[in-house]
Design an enzyme around this catalytic site. Structure first.
Site, PDB file in Angstrom:
ATOM      1  N   HIS A   3       1.759   4.595  -2.814  1.00  0.00           N
ATOM      2  CA  HIS A   3       1.906   6.054  -2.636  1.00  0.00           C
ATOM      3  C   HIS A   3       3.267   6.524  -3.151  1.00  0.00           C
ATOM      4  O   HIS A   3       3.384   7.533  -3.838  1.00  0.00           O
ATOM      5  CB  HIS A   3       1.817   6.415  -1.148  1.00  0.00           C
ATOM      6  CG  HIS A   3       0.432   6.433  -0.587  1.00  0.00           C
ATOM      7  ND1 HIS A   3      -0.564   7.240  -1.083  1.00  0.00           N
ATOM      8  CD2 HIS A   3      -0.135   5.749   0.439  1.00  0.00           C
ATOM      9  CE1 HIS A   3      -1.684   7.059  -0.377  1.00  0.00           C
ATOM     10  NE2 HIS A   3      -1.449   6.148   0.547  1.00  0.00           N
TER      11      HIS A   3
ATOM     12  N   GLU B 158      -4.848   7.807  -2.683  1.00  0.00           N
ATOM     13  CA  GLU B 158      -5.321   6.528  -2.146  1.00  0.00           C
ATOM     14  C   GLU B 158      -5.784   5.603  -3.260  1.00  0.00           C
ATOM     15  O   GLU B 158      -5.702   4.380  -3.136  1.00  0.00           O
ATOM     16  CB  GLU B 158      -6.441   6.760  -1.122  1.00  0.00           C
ATOM     17  CG  GLU B 158      -5.990   7.430   0.170  1.00  0.00           C
ATOM     18  CD  GLU B 158      -4.977   6.613   0.960  1.00  0.00           C
ATOM     19  OE1 GLU B 158      -4.971   5.374   0.849  1.00  0.00           O
ATOM     20  OE2 GLU B 158      -4.171   7.221   1.679  1.00  0.00           O
TER      21      GLU B 158
ATOM     22  N   HIS C 241       0.827  -1.212   0.000  1.00  0.00           N
ATOM     23  CA  HIS C 241       0.000   0.000   0.000  1.00  0.00           C
ATOM     24  C   HIS C 241       0.868   1.272   0.000  1.00  0.00           C
ATOM     25  O   HIS C 241       0.725   2.140  -0.866  1.00  0.00           O
ATOM     26  CB  HIS C 241      -0.912  -0.004   1.241  1.00  0.00           C
ATOM     27  CG  HIS C 241      -1.725   1.239   1.405  1.00  0.00           C
ATOM     28  ND1 HIS C 241      -3.015   1.357   0.962  1.00  0.00           N
ATOM     29  CD2 HIS C 241      -1.424   2.442   1.952  1.00  0.00           C
ATOM     30  CE1 HIS C 241      -3.477   2.579   1.223  1.00  0.00           C
ATOM     31  NE2 HIS C 241      -2.515   3.259   1.831  1.00  0.00           N
ATOM     32  N   GLU C 242       1.757   1.366   0.953  1.00  0.00           N
ATOM     33  CA  GLU C 242       2.599   2.561   1.052  1.00  0.00           C
ATOM     34  C   GLU C 242       3.511   2.662  -0.168  1.00  0.00           C
ATOM     35  O   GLU C 242       3.806   3.754  -0.651  1.00  0.00           O
ATOM     36  CB  GLU C 242       3.404   2.570   2.356  1.00  0.00           C
ATOM     37  CG  GLU C 242       2.587   2.478   3.653  1.00  0.00           C
ATOM     38  CD  GLU C 242       1.549   3.584   3.830  1.00  0.00           C
ATOM     39  OE1 GLU C 242       1.722   4.664   3.231  1.00  0.00           O
ATOM     40  OE2 GLU C 242       0.551   3.362   4.550  1.00  0.00           O
TER      41      GLU C 242
END
Lengths: 502, 502
Positions: free
Chosen positions: A272, A298, A268-269
């Site tokens: 980003h 997101e 997830h990170e």
């Protein structure tokens, strides 16, 4: 462009270049504070951050800066596209801050820093009461902030939502979250009545941290994360830091008895960070690289986490490495069992650890909480009870302590309005993913580990306009559609019928 | 104290309080840059550091600050002891910088940052030539810096030595290093001809990093390092950072095939940190906590590393833990074998990895190198050859690449004059350790793991005056003696005769 406009634009650039020095230092300080700073040093480090935030504020709200911002706003039509965006963003910020003195800004800054500290203490102690006082101050600061704005919207929460996801106000979100809640609740019913049981015993097996560390590196590299322009380290509450043009850092948290927690945090990170590492250079040169809304961001991080990371193709791709690294711990787990386990749907307490289906309901709860808090319908004291009531109502679970309830997220220590972006992000990517599938054959790319193709599609279609267009226009420019939960609901129904067989 | 003096002192305190914000941020930035910053972000981070160093410089050399410093200098006799020290230190700094413009300071700052970057690149490539240009600029900046000082000493190197170890100039050090060189060379001869062979095969066995990490924590805690006011992480070249009152950080470097490298790095840097964590609060309140000389600091770090860490009693104390953690790797090693191995005397290349005997010769080499460089006796191009020649002469070894030769240490990227402090530190602690043995029974304390008693002795005798007295006075106040190498040589002879049996 007249000579004066040219001159003024250059002067503004010079101020913004100095501003970047403050952003850089503040980025490092924040990163340090959230990762490695010793407990007894945090308070002092927060003070130092407040000092430099204030210096930065003074720079950007100086008489000279204000004059330049107003001038460029009035001469917008002379500017080229990116400078026009810059002028618009700065003028909006100017409208918000023109009545805020540096002393007021410093007071707020201290409130947020103290709130972060108190949140951490409260979470560690599992007691909301330790955070109450600070949270009240955060709410008061939000109100005061909005009351000082020129052209503020009538509703407090609308202003805060607009700060996070421009143009998406309660009128849009009430509709969107209604649709989402109904779709998810229906799907949850189908899953529950399917009777299919997913094996999950191995999810809580002890996997040593040093092996998980190696796994993190393995996961991030092929996705396209550039380790020369970032790094990965640990924190309490994982986040990604956009520190400088060549410095996008990922953080994670290792739980020995929950290896998939780190696995999906990192993916997830990493999403980003891939976004940050691939914004157009021109946006950076025109000082507009930081203006992306949270939901757009997101949409990318949750795309990597879920659409890629929790897909059958991805699990097939990484299964051999999982066996190589964790053979001792997970040797008896089949590929299918792993795939099903990372997608197990089960109402539970901690947002960041849950499946794609119940996740949306965690956000619905936070959205309703924030509306109640901002409208004053509930007092600060009543927050934990309201939280627990909604968790019972939507998910049928009740936190044993505030640490696994209302204190689980760091967000409220710096204000309200962020959470909806997570769900909006899911909806955005469910809409644009369809185009990606058609144009580059997304599933085939994942199966082949061809993440470069995916990143390039993202660059051309998602990142290219994310600093220029507001969310509604941006989504339309990629997909021709408006925000809806229906594509996301359809994606989930398709995926989970394959897992639960309904 | 007159009212005006009181007022002026307060005004100065206010400026210094703001200055601490800059020191704090710069401390964090430096720490970040040296530990986790991604390779492609370093250059930009260096620029940001230069910017804030320059802002800080402007603050501390502002017209207002200068007036206050001169005023207090002229009214020194009205001040109490600590403020008098502060006034003196600030006036000395003022004399050094009064002719330096902020533009010049910024230029120097950029030179040092670039030199650090280039040193790292050169070291990784093993090529001195990649560092040459930057090093020339560092030398030129040092010369320019001294040329702008009021009351500069006639010799360039004396000025730089005086910056590091006040009052210890070439006149003292030529004598000291002569004594040291002769004593060490004689001792080395005895060791060589003893014929005693120390087992060393296990020193290069692979010990996994995650086990070494656990070992680091085990080593630091009992020594009295407070983890709530510091932390430990990894870097290229271990150092300790005095970031804030409650923030003294230790760094280390893990080599899988050299576990004692991390072991003694951690104990050494932990010694620095224990010093930082135990300075008198009053010194901090009077802004004099940063004025300790390097040699005083090294006397403490090298005391923990060697006098404690390499003693028979200490190895006896930690041996069970070593077996518990590294039983798989070192199970066949006896306590005596471990003790002898951490004290093996062997001429080699890398200063930070060597024994207590040859260590001093590594410093003698650097002292001679710095004298030659600062006097212009050798050009920058000639540095590696001179280095290699001296290593051949004093230690009989020759570096294969510059990475294990002249590029091994980071120090020259920020100037000259630091190295002597390491050897002086050894001499200092050899002198005051005798008193400690008499008063608290040092060896018994180590054997019992009673490090609290040792720390308290240090607080009362070493740390208490280290921010107030200059090195010569300070040493005399603790021991009644002047700097000599003879106590250190005696300590080594005593210790090594027990190991090598001569």
């Amino acid at each position: 462009m007249t000579e004066t406009t040219q001159k003024n634009l250059k002067s503004l650039y010079r101020i913004l270049a100095t501003g970047r020095r403050y952003e850089h230092a503040l980025g490092i300080l924040y990163f340090d504070l959230s990762t490695i700073a010793p407990s007894k040093a945090m308070s002092e480090e927060g003070e130092t951050m407040s000092f430099f935030e204030n210096q930065y504020f003074k720079l950007i709200t100086s008489k000279k800066a204000k004059e330049l911002i107003v001038y460029l706003h009035e001469h917008e039509e002379e500017l080229e596209e990116r400078d026009r965006v810059l002028a618009k963003l700065l003028y909006e910020e100017y409208s918000k801050t023109k009545n805020v003195t540096p002393a007021t800004q410093l007071r707020w800054s201290r409130i947020y820093n103290k709130a972060y500290e108190d949140w951490l203490k409260a979470k560690n102690a599992g007691k909301f009461s330790k955070f109450e006082k600070s949270l009240s101050k955060v709410i008061a600061a939000s109100k005061e902030n909005v009351s000082l704005r020129e052209n503020a919207l009538p509703d407090l929460y609308d202003n805060l939502l607009n700060d996070c996801e421009k143009g998406m106000l309660t009128a849009d979100l009430d509709r969107f979250f209604g649709e989402l809640r109904d779709g998810l609740t229906e799907l949850l019913g189908k899953i529950r009545s399917s009777g299919h049981v997913i094996r999950r015993d191995f999810l809580s097996r002890r996997v040593p941290v040093h092996k998980q560390r190696e796994f993190s590196d393995y996961l991030l590299k092929p996705n396209g994360y550039d380790f020369d322009r970032g790094c990965i380290t640990t924190t309490e509450h994982p986040f990604t830091s956009d520190i400088a043009k060549d410095d996008a850092r990922v953080t994670t948290h290792y739980h020995e008895n929950m290896f998939i927690s780190n696995m999906y945090s990192v993916i997830h990170e990493g999403g980003h960070a891939i976004f940050m590492q691939n914004e157009p250079d021109e946006d950076y040169d025109h000082y507009i690289n930081d203006s992306i809304t949270n939901g757009m961001h997101e949409s990318v991080s949750r795309f990597y986490e879920n659409v890629i990371g929790r897909s059958e193709e991805y699990i097939h791709l990484i299964y051999p490495k999982v066996m190589e690294l964790f053979g001792e711990e997970l040797g008896d787990v089949s590929e299918r069992e792993l795939y099903e386990a990372v997608n197990i749907v089960e109402p539970s307490l901690i947002r960041t650890e849950v499946d794609e289906v119940t996740y949306g309901l965690h956000i619905v709860i936070r959205y309703e909480m924030e509306k109640m808090i901002c409208s004053g319908k509930i007092s600060v004291k009543e927050i934990p009870a309201a939280w627990n009531r909604l968790y019972g109502e939507y998910l049928g679970v009740t936190p044993k302590t505030d640490a696994e309830g209302v204190l689980q997220d760091v967000h409220w220590s710096s204000g309200f309005g962020y959470f909806p972006s997570y769900a909006i992000g899911n909806a955005y990517n469910a809409i644009y993913t369809q185009r990606m599938e058609k144009e580059i054959g997304l599933r085939k790319c994942i199966a082949a580990g061809d993440f470069g193709k995916i990143k390039n599609w993202m660059k051309d279609n998602v990142f290219a306009k994310a600093n220029i267009l507001e969310p509604k226009e941006w989504l339309r420019s990629i997909t021709g559609k408006d925000l809806t939960a229906s594509d996301f609901i359809a994606y989930l129904n398709d995926k989970y019928s394959g897992i639960y067989g309904f």
